[in-house]
Design a protein around this motif. Sequence first.
Motif, PDB file in Angstrom:
ATOM      1  N   MET A   1       0.744  -1.189  -0.050  1.00  0.00           N
ATOM      2  CA  MET A   1       0.082   0.021  -0.123  1.00  0.00           C
ATOM      3  C   MET A   1       1.065   1.270  -0.034  1.00  0.00           C
ATOM      4  O   MET A   1       1.512   1.325   0.998  1.00  0.00           O
ATOM      5  CB  MET A   1      -0.934  -0.100   1.246  1.00  0.00           C
ATOM      6  CG  MET A   1      -2.058   1.043   1.271  1.00  0.00           C
ATOM      7  SD  MET A   1      -3.096   0.982   2.828  1.00  0.00           S
ATOM      8  CE  MET A   1      -3.726  -0.667   2.592  1.00  0.00           C
ATOM      9  N   ASP A   2       0.771   2.129  -0.952  1.00  0.00           N
ATOM     10  CA  ASP A   2       1.573   3.409  -0.966  1.00  0.00           C
ATOM     11  C   ASP A   2       0.907   4.548  -0.148  1.00  0.00           C
ATOM     12  O   ASP A   2      -0.259   4.307   0.727  1.00  0.00           O
ATOM     13  CB  ASP A   2       1.770   3.945  -2.482  1.00  0.00           C
ATOM     14  CG  ASP A   2       0.570   4.375  -3.022  1.00  0.00           C
ATOM     15  OD1 ASP A   2      -0.385   4.812  -2.434  1.00  0.00           O
ATOM     16  OD2 ASP A   2       0.582   4.454  -4.319  1.00  0.00           O
ATOM     17  N   ALA A   3       1.666   5.674  -0.247  1.00  0.00           N
ATOM     18  CA  ALA A   3       1.043   6.421   0.855  1.00  0.00           C
ATOM     19  C   ALA A   3      -0.194   7.142   0.600  1.00  0.00           C
ATOM     20  O   ALA A   3      -1.026   7.272   1.426  1.00  0.00           O
ATOM     21  CB  ALA A   3       2.206   7.613   0.866  1.00  0.00           C
ATOM     22  N   LEU A   4      -0.628   7.194  -0.694  1.00  0.00           N
ATOM     23  CA  LEU A   4      -1.919   7.702  -1.072  1.00  0.00           C
ATOM     24  C   LEU A   4      -2.865   6.673  -0.600  1.00  0.00           C
ATOM     25  O   LEU A   4      -3.840   7.119  -0.057  1.00  0.00           O
ATOM     26  CB  LEU A   4      -1.797   7.947  -2.607  1.00  0.00           C
ATOM     27  CG  LEU A   4      -3.480   8.424  -3.181  1.00  0.00           C
ATOM     28  CD1 LEU A   4      -3.539   9.807  -2.454  1.00  0.00           C
ATOM     29  CD2 LEU A   4      -3.329   8.572  -4.827  1.00  0.00           C
ATOM     30  N   GLU A   5      -2.793   5.315  -1.130  1.00  0.00           N
ATOM     31  CA  GLU A   5      -3.819   4.455  -0.559  1.00  0.00           C
ATOM     32  C   GLU A   5      -3.872   4.422   1.005  1.00  0.00           C
ATOM     33  O   GLU A   5      -4.910   4.260   1.446  1.00  0.00           O
ATOM     34  CB  GLU A   5      -3.064   3.086  -0.958  1.00  0.00           C
ATOM     35  CG  GLU A   5      -3.306   3.028  -2.516  1.00  0.00           C
ATOM     36  CD  GLU A   5      -2.645   1.794  -3.069  1.00  0.00           C
ATOM     37  OE1 GLU A   5      -3.088   1.113  -4.071  1.00  0.00           O
ATOM     38  OE2 GLU A   5      -1.715   0.921  -2.295  1.00  0.00           O
ATOM     39  N   GLU A   6      -2.673   4.605   1.797  1.00  0.00           N
ATOM     40  CA  GLU A   6      -3.011   4.598   3.024  1.00  0.00           C
ATOM     41  C   GLU A   6      -3.686   5.722   3.762  1.00  0.00           C
ATOM     42  O   GLU A   6      -4.627   5.524   4.600  1.00  0.00           O
ATOM     43  CB  GLU A   6      -1.499   4.546   3.710  1.00  0.00           C
ATOM     44  CG  GLU A   6      -0.886   3.295   3.546  1.00  0.00           C
ATOM     45  CD  GLU A   6       0.533   3.340   4.336  1.00  0.00           C
ATOM     46  OE1 GLU A   6       1.206   4.315   5.077  1.00  0.00           O
ATOM     47  OE2 GLU A   6       1.034   2.299   4.218  1.00  0.00           O
TER      48      GLU A   6
END
Length: 113
Positions: A1-6
């Motif tokens: 999970m990347d920062a945006l998804e998080e």
Amino acid sequence: MDALEEALAVRRVRAYLRDGKGREARVRAGLSQADVAREVGTDIGQVARWELGRHVPGRASALKLARLYGELEKLIAIEAAADAVAAQLERGETGVAPGAVTADTGAWEHASG
């Protein structure tokens, strides 16, 4: 999970709790506040405060809740679809009508004809 998804997951969980869906999903899945607290790594009182909207979970807790509630929503969707099929079978119906609601990967979709 990347920062945006998080970031999106944290936001979704906070909205989910604010709308009362956390408690609803927990109860439907047969989980206690103690079960959720254990999964997230917090105490029962904190889970109660989240469910009552008195506090919002921090980022780390929100991410754990996102995973937990995502799994609960999938189970609830599968259970609802199974109930619908059972009701159809009890009425003597077979097959799925075009436009019927089906559960797929935790999201509700309309079946294509």
